[in-house]
Design a protein around this motif. Structure first.
Motif, PDB file in Angstrom:
ATOM      1  N   LEU A  95      87.129  -6.885 -11.480  1.00 50.09           N
ATOM      2  CA  LEU A  95      86.566  -5.692 -12.133  1.00 50.09           C
ATOM      3  C   LEU A  95      87.472  -5.087 -13.202  1.00 50.09           C
ATOM      4  O   LEU A  95      86.979  -4.455 -14.130  1.00 50.09           O
ATOM      5  CB  LEU A  95      86.248  -4.639 -11.074  1.00 50.09           C
ATOM      6  CG  LEU A  95      85.180  -5.056 -10.061  1.00 50.09           C
ATOM      7  CD1 LEU A  95      85.177  -4.118  -8.873  1.00 50.09           C
ATOM      8  CD2 LEU A  95      83.824  -5.119 -10.728  1.00 50.09           C
ATOM      9  N   GLY A  96      88.775  -5.211 -13.042  1.00 52.76           N
ATOM     10  CA  GLY A  96      89.703  -4.648 -14.018  1.00 52.76           C
ATOM     11  C   GLY A  96      89.815  -3.143 -13.961  1.00 52.76           C
ATOM     12  O   GLY A  96      90.325  -2.526 -14.890  1.00 52.76           O
ATOM     13  N   SER A  97      89.375  -2.543 -12.874  1.00 55.18           N
ATOM     14  CA  SER A  97      89.416  -1.096 -12.738  1.00 55.18           C
ATOM     15  C   SER A  97      89.889  -0.732 -11.329  1.00 55.18           C
ATOM     16  O   SER A  97      89.310  -1.192 -10.344  1.00 55.18           O
ATOM     17  CB  SER A  97      88.014  -0.516 -12.973  1.00 55.18           C
ATOM     18  OG  SER A  97      87.905   0.788 -12.452  1.00 55.18           O
ATOM     19  N   VAL A  98      90.920   0.099 -11.255  1.00 52.07           N
ATOM     20  CA  VAL A  98      91.434   0.539  -9.960  1.00 52.07           C
ATOM     21  C   VAL A  98      90.350   1.296  -9.197  1.00 52.07           C
ATOM     22  O   VAL A  98      90.123   1.047  -8.008  1.00 52.07           O
ATOM     23  CB  VAL A  98      92.697   1.417 -10.139  1.00 52.07           C
ATOM     24  CG1 VAL A  98      93.099   2.075  -8.830  1.00 52.07           C
ATOM     25  CG2 VAL A  98      93.846   0.593 -10.711  1.00 52.07           C
ATOM     26  N   HIS A  99      89.669   2.208  -9.872  1.00 50.35           N
ATOM     27  CA  HIS A  99      88.630   3.015  -9.218  1.00 50.35           C
ATOM     28  C   HIS A  99      87.526   2.125  -8.640  1.00 50.35           C
ATOM     29  O   HIS A  99      87.139   2.276  -7.478  1.00 50.35           O
ATOM     30  CB  HIS A  99      88.047   4.019 -10.215  1.00 50.35           C
ATOM     31  CG  HIS A  99      86.917   4.821  -9.662  1.00 50.35           C
ATOM     32  ND1 HIS A  99      87.103   5.829  -8.747  1.00 50.35           N
ATOM     33  CD2 HIS A  99      85.587   4.740  -9.880  1.00 50.35           C
ATOM     34  CE1 HIS A  99      85.933   6.339  -8.421  1.00 50.35           C
ATOM     35  NE2 HIS A  99      84.994   5.693  -9.103  1.00 50.35           N
ATOM     36  N   ASP A 100      87.031   1.199  -9.451  1.00 46.72           N
ATOM     37  CA  ASP A 100      85.976   0.304  -8.975  1.00 46.72           C
ATOM     38  C   ASP A 100      86.468  -0.587  -7.845  1.00 46.72           C
ATOM     39  O   ASP A 100      85.739  -0.842  -6.883  1.00 46.72           O
ATOM     40  CB  ASP A 100      85.437  -0.560 -10.119  1.00 46.72           C
ATOM     41  CG  ASP A 100      84.596   0.230 -11.110  1.00 46.72           C
ATOM     42  OD1 ASP A 100      84.175   1.358 -10.785  1.00 46.72           O
ATOM     43  OD2 ASP A 100      84.379  -0.280 -12.224  1.00 46.72           O
ATOM     44  N   ALA A 101      87.703  -1.062  -7.934  1.00 46.99           N
ATOM     45  CA  ALA A 101      88.268  -1.912  -6.888  1.00 46.99           C
ATOM     46  C   ALA A 101      88.403  -1.144  -5.569  1.00 46.99           C
ATOM     47  O   ALA A 101      88.151  -1.696  -4.492  1.00 46.99           O
ATOM     48  CB  ALA A 101      89.619  -2.472  -7.320  1.00 46.99           C
ATOM     49  N   GLU A 102      88.773   0.130  -5.646  1.00 46.33           N
ATOM     50  CA  GLU A 102      88.855   0.955  -4.437  1.00 46.33           C
ATOM     51  C   GLU A 102      87.482   1.136  -3.809  1.00 46.33           C
ATOM     52  O   GLU A 102      87.324   1.026  -2.587  1.00 46.33           O
ATOM     53  CB  GLU A 102      89.477   2.310  -4.761  1.00 46.33           C
ATOM     54  CG  GLU A 102      90.960   2.229  -5.071  1.00 46.33           C
ATOM     55  CD  GLU A 102      91.534   3.526  -5.628  1.00 46.33           C
ATOM     56  OE1 GLU A 102      90.767   4.416  -6.073  1.00 46.33           O
ATOM     57  OE2 GLU A 102      92.780   3.649  -5.636  1.00 46.33           O
ATOM     58  N   ASP A 103      86.470   1.403  -4.645  1.00 44.38           N
ATOM     59  CA  ASP A 103      85.105   1.562  -4.136  1.00 44.38           C
ATOM     60  C   ASP A 103      84.613   0.281  -3.468  1.00 44.38           C
ATOM     61  O   ASP A 103      84.041   0.307  -2.379  1.00 44.38           O
ATOM     62  CB  ASP A 103      84.137   1.940  -5.267  1.00 44.38           C
ATOM     63  CG  ASP A 103      84.329   3.358  -5.765  1.00 44.38           C
ATOM     64  OD1 ASP A 103      85.073   4.138  -5.114  1.00 44.38           O
ATOM     65  OD2 ASP A 103      83.749   3.693  -6.817  1.00 44.38           O
ATOM     66  N   VAL A 104      84.842  -0.849  -4.137  1.00 43.94           N
ATOM     67  CA  VAL A 104      84.406  -2.130  -3.580  1.00 43.94           C
ATOM     68  C   VAL A 104      85.147  -2.423  -2.283  1.00 43.94           C
ATOM     69  O   VAL A 104      84.552  -2.911  -1.316  1.00 43.94           O
ATOM     70  CB  VAL A 104      84.589  -3.274  -4.609  1.00 43.94           C
ATOM     71  CG1 VAL A 104      84.488  -4.639  -3.944  1.00 43.94           C
ATOM     72  CG2 VAL A 104      83.558  -3.153  -5.724  1.00 43.94           C
ATOM     73  N   SER A 105      86.423  -2.110  -2.223  1.00 47.28           N
ATOM     74  CA  SER A 105      87.199  -2.337  -0.995  1.00 47.28           C
ATOM     75  C   SER A 105      86.583  -1.586   0.181  1.00 47.28           C
ATOM     76  O   SER A 105      86.438  -2.143   1.274  1.00 47.28           O
ATOM     77  CB  SER A 105      88.652  -1.916  -1.193  1.00 47.28           C
ATOM     78  OG  SER A 105      89.287  -2.718  -2.157  1.00 47.28           O
ATOM     79  N   GLN A 106      86.209  -0.341  -0.050  1.00 49.92           N
ATOM     80  CA  GLN A 106      85.567   0.437   1.018  1.00 49.92           C
ATOM     81  C   GLN A 106      84.244  -0.204   1.430  1.00 49.92           C
ATOM     82  O   GLN A 106      83.950  -0.327   2.628  1.00 49.92           O
ATOM     83  CB  GLN A 106      85.341   1.875   0.566  1.00 49.92           C
ATOM     84  CG  GLN A 106      86.611   2.658   0.458  1.00 49.92           C
ATOM     85  CD  GLN A 106      86.381   4.086  -0.026  1.00 49.92           C
ATOM     86  OE1 GLN A 106      85.262   4.488  -0.343  1.00 49.92           O
ATOM     87  NE2 GLN A 106      87.447   4.860  -0.090  1.00 49.92           N
ATOM     88  N   GLU A 107      83.446  -0.639   0.460  1.00 45.42           N
ATOM     89  CA  GLU A 107      82.174  -1.303   0.756  1.00 45.42           C
ATOM     90  C   GLU A 107      82.403  -2.558   1.587  1.00 45.42           C
ATOM     91  O   GLU A 107      81.643  -2.844   2.532  1.00 45.42           O
ATOM     92  CB  GLU A 107      81.447  -1.692  -0.531  1.00 45.42           C
ATOM     93  CG  GLU A 107      80.936  -0.534  -1.350  1.00 45.42           C
ATOM     94  CD  GLU A 107      80.410  -0.971  -2.721  1.00 45.42           C
ATOM     95  OE1 GLU A 107      80.092  -2.177  -2.892  1.00 45.42           O
ATOM     96  OE2 GLU A 107      80.318  -0.114  -3.616  1.00 45.42           O
ATOM     97  N   VAL A 108      83.430  -3.307   1.245  1.00 51.69           N
ATOM     98  CA  VAL A 108      83.716  -4.561   1.939  1.00 51.69           C
ATOM     99  C   VAL A 108      84.027  -4.304   3.410  1.00 51.69           C
ATOM    100  O   VAL A 108      83.495  -4.989   4.293  1.00 51.69           O
ATOM    101  CB  VAL A 108      84.881  -5.319   1.250  1.00 51.69           C
ATOM    102  CG1 VAL A 108      85.441  -6.422   2.147  1.00 51.69           C
ATOM    103  CG2 VAL A 108      84.421  -5.893  -0.079  1.00 51.69           C
ATOM    104  N   PHE A 109      84.848  -3.304   3.706  1.00 52.29           N
ATOM    105  CA  PHE A 109      85.207  -3.059   5.093  1.00 52.29           C
ATOM    106  C   PHE A 109      84.033  -2.506   5.900  1.00 52.29           C
ATOM    107  O   PHE A 109      83.868  -2.853   7.066  1.00 52.29           O
ATOM    108  CB  PHE A 109      86.449  -2.168   5.187  1.00 52.29           C
ATOM    109  CG  PHE A 109      87.688  -2.917   4.790  1.00 52.29           C
ATOM    110  CD1 PHE A 109      88.156  -3.971   5.557  1.00 52.29           C
ATOM    111  CD2 PHE A 109      88.364  -2.599   3.625  1.00 52.29           C
ATOM    112  CE1 PHE A 109      89.285  -4.696   5.184  1.00 52.29           C
ATOM    113  CE2 PHE A 109      89.486  -3.322   3.244  1.00 52.29           C
ATOM    114  CZ  PHE A 109      89.952  -4.362   4.021  1.00 52.29           C
ATOM    115  N   VAL A 110      83.198  -1.713   5.278  1.00 54.46           N
ATOM    116  CA  VAL A 110      81.989  -1.233   5.964  1.00 54.46           C
ATOM    117  C   VAL A 110      81.065  -2.413   6.257  1.00 54.46           C
ATOM    118  O   VAL A 110      80.530  -2.550   7.363  1.00 54.46           O
ATOM    119  CB  VAL A 110      81.267  -0.156   5.112  1.00 54.46           C
ATOM    120  CG1 VAL A 110      79.892   0.143   5.662  1.00 54.46           C
ATOM    121  CG2 VAL A 110      82.111   1.119   5.053  1.00 54.46           C
ATOM    122  N   GLU A 111      80.886  -3.284   5.271  1.00 54.16           N
ATOM    123  CA  GLU A 111      80.023  -4.444   5.462  1.00 54.16           C
ATOM    124  C   GLU A 111      80.612  -5.415   6.482  1.00 54.16           C
ATOM    125  O   GLU A 111      79.884  -6.006   7.276  1.00 54.16           O
ATOM    126  CB  GLU A 111      79.779  -5.152   4.134  1.00 54.16           C
ATOM    127  CG  GLU A 111      78.719  -6.230   4.234  1.00 54.16           C
ATOM    128  CD  GLU A 111      78.287  -6.787   2.899  1.00 54.16           C
ATOM    129  OE1 GLU A 111      77.541  -7.787   2.919  1.00 54.16           O
ATOM    130  OE2 GLU A 111      78.673  -6.252   1.840  1.00 54.16           O
TER     131      GLU A 111
END
Length: 170
Positions: A28-44
């Motif tokens: 993604l090239g974005s810290v903010h987006d990577a943090e959001d995706v990381s949270q989604e990944v652990f929930v999933e």
């Protein structure tokens, strides 16, 4: 009463958080987006675990981080791509090289949006995460041969798109 076979989620997150974030950030090239995706990944991942046994946590986390990052790229289509490309910009480069590296990274992220899901995931894992063919096969539950074939197709498509961008008619 808790399930004795249930994983310690704190340890699962601690073990995989850095890799999940790194995969998301590189795609993604974005810290903010990577943090959001990381949270989604652990929930999933928790939902996947609750629906049945997990063969390999590393494989699940790599697959989810890659797929969710690509999903986010596709949702963001048409919006400007972030210019936070720390790995692509070296302090030894001049401003021209930095600009070229940033533009190339942004172009690549944009083009990955257009690849079929499996090609995008395999290309991202091979080039952003630098996983071997066997590691990708394990993470995505594919044969190594399927990984090689799919990676070849992704490279070929991206190469032809780059040739169009550069005006190469060959």
């Amino acid at each position: 009463m808790s399930d004795p076979a249930a994983p310690d989620w704190g340890k699962v997150i601690e073990k995989h958080a850095e890799r999940v974030f790194r995969i998301a950030y590189r795609i993604l090239g974005s810290v903010h987006d990577a943090e959001d995706v990381s949270q989604e990944v652990f929930v999933e991942a928790m939902a996947v675990y609750q629906s049945g046994p997990v063969r390999t946590w590393t494989g699940l986390m790599v697959r989810l981080a890659t797929v969710r990052s690509i999903d986010r790229l596709r949702r963001e289509r048409g919006k400007p791509v972030s210019c936070q490309v720390a790995e692509a910009v070296s302090s030894k480069r001049g401003p021209d090289e930095e600009l070229i590296a940033t533009e190339l990274a942004n172009w690549l992220r944009d083009e990955i949006r257009n690849l079929p899901d499996q090609q995008a995931a395999i290309f991202s894992l091979a080039y952003f995460e630098q996983l071997s063919r066997n590691e990708i096969a394990t993470a995505l539950d594919l044969s190594p041969e399927a990984v090689s074939t799919t990676l070849y197709k992704a490279r070929k498509k991206l190469s032809s798109q780059l040739a169009v961008v550069l005006g190469d008619k060959s």
